[in-house]
Scaffold this motif. Structure first.
Motif, PDB file in Angstrom:
ATOM      1  N   SER A  27       0.828  -1.209   0.000  1.00 53.55           N
ATOM      2  CA  SER A  27       0.000   0.000   0.000  1.00 53.55           C
ATOM      3  C   SER A  27       0.857   1.253   0.000  1.00 53.55           C
ATOM      4  CB  SER A  27      -0.929   0.004   1.220  1.00 53.55           C
ATOM      5  OG  SER A  27      -1.890  -1.014   1.135  1.00 53.55           O
ATOM      6  N   THR A  28       1.978   1.222   0.720  1.00 52.99           N
ATOM      7  CA  THR A  28       2.867   2.384   0.759  1.00 52.99           C
ATOM      8  C   THR A  28       3.476   2.655  -0.604  1.00 52.99           C
ATOM      9  OG1 THR A  28       3.394   1.929   3.091  1.00 52.99           O
ATOM     10  CG2 THR A  28       4.888   3.371   1.879  1.00 52.99           C
ATOM     11  N   ILE A  29       3.923   1.595  -1.279  1.00 48.04           N
ATOM     12  CA  ILE A  29       4.505   1.764  -2.622  1.00 48.04           C
ATOM     13  C   ILE A  29       3.480   2.380  -3.571  1.00 48.04           C
ATOM     14  CG2 ILE A  29       5.418   0.543  -4.637  1.00 48.04           C
ATOM     15  CD1 ILE A  29       6.637  -1.487  -2.705  1.00 48.04           C
ATOM     16  N   VAL A  30       2.280   1.827  -3.578  1.00 47.20           N
ATOM     17  CA  VAL A  30       1.236   2.325  -4.473  1.00 47.20           C
ATOM     18  C   VAL A  30       0.872   3.768  -4.137  1.00 47.20           C
ATOM     19  CG1 VAL A  30      -1.161   2.019  -5.202  1.00 47.20           C
ATOM     20  CG2 VAL A  30       0.318   0.019  -4.915  1.00 47.20           C
ATOM     21  N   ALA A  31       0.721   4.068  -2.846  1.00 45.49           N
ATOM     22  CA  ALA A  31       0.305   5.410  -2.435  1.00 45.49           C
ATOM     23  C   ALA A  31       1.378   6.448  -2.745  1.00 45.49           C
ATOM     24  CB  ALA A  31      -0.030   5.417  -0.948  1.00 45.49           C
ATOM     25  N   VAL A  32       2.640   6.143  -2.433  1.00 41.98           N
ATOM     26  CA  VAL A  32       3.716   7.117  -2.636  1.00 41.98           C
ATOM     27  C   VAL A  32       3.896   7.427  -4.120  1.00 41.98           C
ATOM     28  CG1 VAL A  32       6.210   7.474  -2.447  1.00 41.98           C
ATOM     29  CG2 VAL A  32       4.931   6.558  -0.503  1.00 41.98           C
ATOM     30  N   VAL A  33       3.942   6.395  -4.958  1.00 45.04           N
ATOM     31  CA  VAL A  33       4.122   6.625  -6.397  1.00 45.04           C
ATOM     32  C   VAL A  33       2.924   7.372  -6.978  1.00 45.04           C
ATOM     33  CG1 VAL A  33       4.444   5.512  -8.635  1.00 45.04           C
ATOM     34  CG2 VAL A  33       5.588   4.591  -6.618  1.00 45.04           C
ATOM     35  N   PHE A  35       1.779  -3.548  -9.928  1.00 42.37           N
ATOM     36  CA  PHE A  35       1.710  -2.238  -9.281  1.00 42.37           C
ATOM     37  C   PHE A  35       1.374  -1.150 -10.292  1.00 42.37           C
ATOM     38  CE2 PHE A  35       4.599  -3.850  -5.726  1.00 42.37           C
ATOM     39  CZ  PHE A  35       3.524  -4.035  -4.880  1.00 42.37           C
ATOM     40  N   ALA A  36       1.924  -1.265 -11.509  1.00 40.14           N
ATOM     41  CA  ALA A  36       1.613  -0.279 -12.545  1.00 40.14           C
ATOM     42  C   ALA A  36       0.134  -0.303 -12.890  1.00 40.14           C
ATOM     43  CB  ALA A  36       2.457  -0.549 -13.795  1.00 40.14           C
ATOM     44  N   GLY A  37      -0.478  -1.471 -12.873  1.00 39.00           N
ATOM     45  CA  GLY A  37      -1.903  -1.568 -13.153  1.00 39.00           C
ATOM     46  C   GLY A  37      -2.760  -0.897 -12.105  1.00 39.00           C
ATOM     47  N   MET A  38      -2.261  -0.823 -10.875  1.00 37.24           N
ATOM     48  CA  MET A  38      -2.999  -0.122  -9.827  1.00 37.24           C
ATOM     49  C   MET A  38      -2.718   1.375  -9.818  1.00 37.24           C
ATOM     50  SD  MET A  38      -2.945  -2.612  -6.488  1.00 37.24           S
ATOM     51  CE  MET A  38      -1.171  -2.767  -6.446  1.00 37.24           C
ATOM     52  N   ILE A  39      -1.527   1.774 -10.253  1.00 38.78           N
ATOM     53  CA  ILE A  39      -1.101   3.166 -10.127  1.00 38.78           C
ATOM     54  C   ILE A  39      -1.527   4.013 -11.321  1.00 38.78           C
ATOM     55  CG2 ILE A  39       0.921   4.661 -10.031  1.00 38.78           C
ATOM     56  CD1 ILE A  39       2.333   2.413  -8.478  1.00 38.78           C
ATOM     57  N   LEU A  40      -1.275   3.532 -12.529  1.00 42.01           N
ATOM     58  CA  LEU A  40      -1.475   4.355 -13.728  1.00 42.01           C
ATOM     59  C   LEU A  40      -2.907   4.855 -13.912  1.00 42.01           C
ATOM     60  CD1 LEU A  40       0.830   2.562 -16.340  1.00 42.01           C
ATOM     61  CD2 LEU A  40       1.260   4.632 -15.009  1.00 42.01           C
ATOM     62  N   PRO A  41      -3.954   4.060 -13.625  1.00 43.87           N
ATOM     63  CA  PRO A  41      -5.314   4.610 -13.788  1.00 43.87           C
ATOM     64  C   PRO A  41      -5.619   5.781 -12.865  1.00 43.87           C
ATOM     65  CG  PRO A  41      -5.364   2.218 -13.763  1.00 43.87           C
ATOM     66  CD  PRO A  41      -3.989   2.621 -13.347  1.00 43.87           C
ATOM     67  N   PHE A  42      -4.832   5.952 -11.809  1.00 43.04           N
ATOM     68  CA  PHE A  42      -5.079   7.034 -10.854  1.00 43.04           C
ATOM     69  C   PHE A  42      -3.894   7.994 -10.788  1.00 43.04           C
ATOM     70  CE2 PHE A  42      -7.222   3.155  -9.441  1.00 43.04           C
ATOM     71  CZ  PHE A  42      -8.530   3.580  -9.402  1.00 43.04           C
ATOM     72  N   ALA A  43      -3.082   8.033 -11.854  1.00 40.87           N
ATOM     73  CA  ALA A  43      -1.888   8.870 -11.850  1.00 40.87           C
ATOM     74  C   ALA A  43      -2.219  10.355 -11.902  1.00 40.87           C
ATOM     75  CB  ALA A  43      -0.980   8.497 -13.025  1.00 40.87           C
ATOM     76  N   VAL A  44      -3.396  10.718 -12.362  1.00 40.24           N
ATOM     77  CA  VAL A  44      -3.824  12.116 -12.393  1.00 40.24           C
ATOM     78  C   VAL A  44      -5.340  12.133 -12.301  1.00 40.24           C
ATOM     79  CG1 VAL A  44      -4.027  12.238 -14.901  1.00 40.24           C
ATOM     80  CG2 VAL A  44      -3.539  14.317 -13.599  1.00 40.24           C
ATOM     81  N   PHE A  52      -5.430  14.039   0.035  1.00 44.05           N
ATOM     82  CA  PHE A  52      -6.592  13.436  -0.623  1.00 44.05           C
ATOM     83  C   PHE A  52      -6.190  12.208  -1.443  1.00 44.05           C
ATOM     84  CE2 PHE A  52      -8.835  17.456   0.202  1.00 44.05           C
ATOM     85  CZ  PHE A  52     -10.079  16.970   0.558  1.00 44.05           C
ATOM     86  N   THR A  53      -5.067  12.315  -2.144  1.00 44.34           N
ATOM     87  CA  THR A  53      -4.604  11.187  -2.951  1.00 44.34           C
ATOM     88  C   THR A  53      -4.204  10.020  -2.071  1.00 44.34           C
ATOM     89  OG1 THR A  53      -3.786  12.752  -4.612  1.00 44.34           O
ATOM     90  CG2 THR A  53      -2.982  10.493  -4.750  1.00 44.34           C
ATOM     91  N   PHE A  54      -3.525  10.304  -0.974  1.00 42.31           N
ATOM     92  CA  PHE A  54      -3.087   9.240  -0.074  1.00 42.31           C
ATOM     93  C   PHE A  54      -4.274   8.517   0.548  1.00 42.31           C
ATOM     94  CE2 PHE A  54      -1.839   7.656   4.103  1.00 42.31           C
ATOM     95  CZ  PHE A  54      -0.735   6.887   3.778  1.00 42.31           C
ATOM     96  N   VAL A  55      -5.250   9.286   1.014  1.00 43.01           N
ATOM     97  CA  VAL A  55      -6.428   8.665   1.616  1.00 43.01           C
ATOM     98  C   VAL A  55      -7.174   7.818   0.590  1.00 43.01           C
ATOM     99  CG1 VAL A  55      -8.671   9.134   2.678  1.00 43.01           C
ATOM    100  CG2 VAL A  55      -6.671  10.448   3.376  1.00 43.01           C
ATOM    101  N   GLY A  56      -7.306   8.346  -0.640  1.00 48.90           N
ATOM    102  CA  GLY A  56      -7.990   7.584  -1.673  1.00 48.90           C
ATOM    103  C   GLY A  56      -7.272   6.306  -2.041  1.00 48.90           C
ATOM    104  N   CYS A  57      -5.943   6.391  -2.184  1.00 50.08           N
ATOM    105  CA  CYS A  57      -5.166   5.192  -2.549  1.00 50.08           C
ATOM    106  C   CYS A  57      -5.121   4.193  -1.401  1.00 50.08           C
ATOM    107  CB  CYS A  57      -3.743   5.598  -2.942  1.00 50.08           C
ATOM    108  SG  CYS A  57      -3.638   6.518  -4.475  1.00 50.08           S
TER     109      CYS A  57
END
Length: 281
Positions: free
Chosen positions: A74-80, A145-154, A206-211
């Motif tokens: 969760s930390t890796i996904v949230a930080v990135v 991890f990229a599949g979880m991160i990229l859809p929410f990158a912006v 907001f991003t951290f709480v959402g992720c």
């Protein structure tokens, strides 16, 4: 005078009542996590203060499932995700706030329109796209991890928040930077970005709480337990212990602690007035 005092007293009583209703479930969660196995957590009337406070539930929940791995994932996904959101949102917001180009308003309105589309509407096409790009955990850790991160990158909210922050900065600062020989990127990086720290902190929180609390999308793209994020792992905890609500409550509290730490760490940046006094007049 009496009317003013009564109004103030009524407002405070109402706010206290709303506060109790808001934090009541969380207090009950803490009470359940601190109760020993000999206490009935479903007793009526409910007992908020445990007779014998114990931390065995936290130890038991931590030892039974790989909480440390879930927290690391969760930390890796949230930080990135936070880094990408701060970078892309600020880069997209700068031209919308400071530059003049044809179709700028249409681009802004189209971006705002995406905020009205629920995630569930685009979830299936997004999953098919992610699957075809091999961005699921079955193809590797990095791709998962990229599949979880990229859809929410912006997000449109982040762009809107940063645009409003840039608009609040006096144009005289930008003009002075241009006179000093700064190019567009230098103005963005060295002049504007340091002045919008409160907005950056707000977007980061907001991003951290959402992720950190995202359950739906990770539960779709993740199938390997070693790649589970904390919300997905908590769901596995509930299924593992079925009716052991003490361990479930303890696990939920453990998942909330990083959010509180992150918020307290960035709380000071919410104070406004970063540009106050920068320009006379």
């Amino acid at each position: 005078m009496f009317r003013k005092i009564f109004k103030s007293l009524f407002s405070h009583i109402f706010l206290v009542f709303v506060t109790i209703i808001s934090i009541g479930p969380f207090l009950w969660l803490i009470s359940t996590a601190l109760k020993s196995k000999n206490e009935n957590i479903f007793a009526y009337p409910p007992q908020f203060i445990p007779s014998h406070i114990t931390f065995e539930n936290f130890v038991g929940a931590w030892n039974q499932v790989p909480f440390a791995g879930y927290i690391i994932n969760s930390t890796i996904v949230a930080v990135v995700t936070i880094i990408l959101n701060l970078l892309f949102a600020s880069l997209a917001a700068y031209p919308l706030a400071r530059m003049e180009f044809k179709g700028k308003d249409w681009c802004f309105f189209a971006m705002l329109a995406t905020m009205m589309v629920p995630f569930q509407v685009i979830m299936i096409p997004l999953y098919l796209l992610t699957l075809r790009l091999n961005l699921v955990d079955s193809y590797g850790v990095i791709s998962g991890f990229a599949g979880m991160i990229l859809p929410f990158a912006v997000s449109a909210f982040g762009i809107l928040l940063m645009r409003q922050a840039f608009l609040a900065i006096p144009k005289e600062l930008e003009e002075a930077a241009i006179i000093d020989g700064c190019n567009v990127f230098q103005i963005w990086a060295k002049v504007l970005m340091p002045l919008v720290k409160p907005s950056l902190a707000t977007l980061a929180i907001f991003t951290f709480v959402g992720c950190w609390g995202e359950f739906l999308w990770p539960s779709i793209v993740l199938t390997k337990q070693e790649m589970f994020t904390l919300p997905v792992g908590l769901n596995y905890l509930q299924g593992f212990f079925s009716s052991n609500w003490r361990f479930i409550a303890a696990g939920a509290i453990i998942s909330v602690v990083p959010i509180l730490i992150f918020f307290l760490a960035l709380q000071k940046y919410f104070v406004g007035g970063q540009t106050q006094g920068a320009v006379k007049g």
